[in-house]
Design an enzyme around this catalytic site. Sequence first.
Site, PDB file in Angstrom:
ATOM      1  N   GLU A  20     -50.040  14.064  63.404  1.00 31.41           N
ATOM      2  CA  GLU A  20     -51.209  14.194  62.516  1.00 31.41           C
ATOM      3  C   GLU A  20     -51.787  15.610  62.478  1.00 31.41           C
ATOM      4  O   GLU A  20     -52.998  15.799  62.631  1.00 31.41           O
ATOM      5  CB  GLU A  20     -52.266  13.154  62.909  1.00 31.41           C
ATOM      6  CG  GLU A  20     -51.720  11.742  62.813  1.00 31.41           C
ATOM      7  CD  GLU A  20     -52.643  10.661  63.387  1.00 31.41           C
ATOM      8  OE1 GLU A  20     -53.786  10.957  63.730  1.00 31.41           O
ATOM      9  OE2 GLU A  20     -52.192   9.505  63.495  1.00 31.41           O
TER      10      GLU A  20
ATOM     11  N   GLU B  38     -45.306   3.355  61.992  1.00 31.97           N
ATOM     12  CA  GLU B  38     -46.465   2.587  62.475  1.00 31.97           C
ATOM     13  C   GLU B  38     -46.884   1.565  61.420  1.00 31.97           C
ATOM     14  O   GLU B  38     -48.076   1.428  61.093  1.00 31.97           O
ATOM     15  CB  GLU B  38     -47.633   3.524  62.804  1.00 31.97           C
ATOM     16  CG  GLU B  38     -47.290   4.608  63.800  1.00 31.97           C
ATOM     17  CD  GLU B  38     -48.481   5.485  64.205  1.00 31.97           C
ATOM     18  OE1 GLU B  38     -49.634   5.144  63.888  1.00 31.97           O
ATOM     19  OE2 GLU B  38     -48.228   6.512  64.855  1.00 31.97           O
TER      20      GLU B  38
END
Length: 375
Positions: A159, A264
């Site tokens: 991220e 995810e």
Amino acid sequence: MRASCFTRPVLFATVLIAATAWAQQPASLKQAYQGDFYVGAAMNAAEITGQDQRSDAIILEQFNSISPENALKWAIVNPEPGQYNWGLADQYVAFGVEHHMWIVGHNLVWHNQVPAWVFRGKDGKLLTRDALLARMKEHIFLEVGRYKGKIQSWDVVNEALNDDGTLRHSLWYRIIGPDYIAKAFQYAHEADPKAQLTYNDYNLTNPEKLAGVIRLVKQLKAEGVTIDCVGMQNHDHLDSPTAAEEDAAIRAIAVTGVKVAISELDINVLPWPGTGNTAEVSMHMASSPKWNPWPNGLPRDVQQKLTDQYAALFRVFYKDRADISRVTFWGVTNAQSWLNNWPIPGRTNYPLLLDREGKPVPAFAAILNVPGEAR
Ligand code: G3I
């Protein structure tokens, strides 16, 4: 008697058709996608330690890859300077080794779940670039080195991008500079040259962020840095992304020469206070019944939308299977999903393939059937 003589062949034919259909239906997710990509699940602490035997049985039956939901993050393995808690991480890796799983390490460098001390000296001041690089290298060498040859795939940097595709101004960025990403990949490659190295982020179907990740991969490759894979987290919604958006993003990433991991996956079904498919953990909102409409079960029409969205996404994954290394669900049953507590605490969400009792929801069968539809 005559009637039973007449019905026996019909009965036989019916049984034969049913048996053939049953034989054609794959027994598990991992079997359905055998040879296409790994199908994985994120494990929480109760599953890793064997306290949650019901979920462990599901993991062994359905999945051939595992990810650690929290167990390998910096804050868990090294919460204080010099203090290392490898117990849970070791158990996680041992589970994967024992059951011949494709084991994912998540994650090495992130702005979240990293202790505040990492960025500061004994005097409390922010570290210099060189000192933080040395600390990052030590962490990566220690963690990757410990599981060398056992963890096959690492989420090296997590991220690092903003939604507009620019680099997030985390402390990593502010202290080291933009090349902290290249450095992290270099250290990980040195620590285990055979491991698959992944950059992992959410909302990569957003065109600006997609352009950002493609710029990043191309730049790393141009500098000779080893990057093997991009993890598309896919914390999704019932209406987003569309199949076309998902397909376009996978293909755009794959043409840069890396694999794609759907890293995810889950699908939020509850009213959404924000916009876009963010998984920005700093987002929080107070609880209220209006944001938790289905505490006792999912209405049939919403269940159908969930099935349709999962089937649409898996048709894309199956079509693009040559570019996909794994599809990992972020959890096993709905009871344990992080989406029950984010961005609003205490909700009843239904984002995964197994219900709160560990029974498959209709999307499960739809996903099992996708490869068969294509044949
Ligand atoms: O360990 C403490 C425990 O001691 C304490 O009693 C309890 C009270 O709330 O909190 C526990 O820590 C929680 C931790 O999960 C372990 O369960 C944290 O509060 C909670 O915030 C943390 O949430 C995790 C989240 O990352 C934090 O960033 C979620 O479980 C985990 O699913 C989530 O995973 C991230 C990926 O790593 C990166 N991509 C987005 C994804 C979803 O946010």
